[in-house]
Scaffold this active site. Sequence first.
Site, PDB file in Angstrom:
ATOM      1  N   CYS A 100      10.283  46.036  19.305  1.00  0.00           N
ATOM      2  CA  CYS A 100      11.690  45.828  18.957  1.00  0.00           C
ATOM      3  C   CYS A 100      11.822  45.243  17.559  1.00  0.00           C
ATOM      4  O   CYS A 100      12.670  45.665  16.774  1.00  0.00           O
ATOM      5  CB  CYS A 100      12.357  44.916  19.990  1.00  0.00           C
ATOM      6  SG  CYS A 100      14.110  44.615  19.659  1.00  0.00           S
ATOM      7  N   CYS A 196      14.414  41.768  27.006  1.00  0.00           N
ATOM      8  CA  CYS A 196      15.846  41.735  26.750  1.00  0.00           C
ATOM      9  C   CYS A 196      16.636  42.709  27.614  1.00  0.00           C
ATOM     10  O   CYS A 196      17.712  42.383  28.108  1.00  0.00           O
ATOM     11  CB  CYS A 196      16.113  42.003  25.269  1.00  0.00           C
ATOM     12  SG  CYS A 196      15.357  43.519  24.639  1.00  0.00           S
TER      13      CYS A 196
END
Length: 378
Positions: A100, A196
């Site tokens: 990410c 997340c």
Amino acid sequence: MGGSVRTIVGMSGGVDSSVAALRLRDAGEAVAGLFMQNWADDGSGDCRAEDDRRDAVAVSGRLGLPIHFRDFSGEYWAGVFEHFLAEYAAGRTPNPDVLCNREIKFKHFLDAARDLGAEFIATGHYARVEGDGGRYRLLRAVDRSKDQSYFLHQLGQAQLAATRFPLGDLLKRDVREMARAAGLPTAAKKDSTGICFIGERDFREFLSRYLPAREGEIRSPDGRVVGRHPGVFYFTLGQREGLNIGGVRGFEPAPWYVVGKDVAGNVLYVDQGSDSPWLRSQTLWSEAAHWIDGSPPSRRFACTAQTRYRQPDQACEVEVLDDGRLRVRFAEPQRAVTPGQSLVLYDGEACLGGAVIAATDAPACGPPSPHSNQDQTP
């Protein structure tokens, strides 16, 4: 923006990015915020993105900063999530936070900031960047308990040159105090944990939406069946939770730990004792390494390493192979070094770079184990 804003802060709706923006504003920097949506709402009600967006807007309003919004969910799916699923399906344990950062926060976010006319981006990561003569180093944060350089080891010179980490010299408790003093609505907000896009929901339930469960046998290293599992890819090396193995005839009443996975045969291997010899390795082989400086210090060198986040420094010798992969031998045997996770290398406070772990010399359970080194040894 007309070039008036120099730095754009990635506003996540948390206290760390809030104080990063506060510090830059108070230093006289021309700042704006940008909220990234990285995960499309899957209808489960478990995604906190809308709450985080509201908090990011509230903080920006409190600080008197403009805020922008970008949807990177398509890029996240292609650049992070598809790899995440493929790794689990192969029996490995990926680290999506590393991807990410590389693919979203320091690529698409950086591009978006430049499109808005900014020169720098800033985030609430706990790390430091040091520049000298046009070269940049990624350094650990002052607060070692919060240091996030492990997750940033895939960054390069161009990204570090354009990045600021305003929290790198602060302790976490000071960050919260600064947020309280400034009246920021995120001052007491709980830190986000875990992956997340999964949020607070059950990991196994989430993964089963994309990788359907297939039950199979749980065996001891010598092949005796001691239980059943819901799917080998739900488990990682060294894991104790979720095995649901009760008393087994012929074995001591001691906890069981995952020590190997045979994905093709759908068998999960377990052993008793957290320090099982089946979890111990001293050498690992990695995929091709990434170097923050663009190249390794030398073909052979000594340094320290982490094979998981927040692990204490482990002394090791590194050999860079001809194809860019690494062979790393540790001074002391390591527990549960896991293929798919990240090996991150350090020289003191400086992060040198790292690589994905491919294999180790831990003993293999049953038919070919994913962490056998047979196909990795040059």
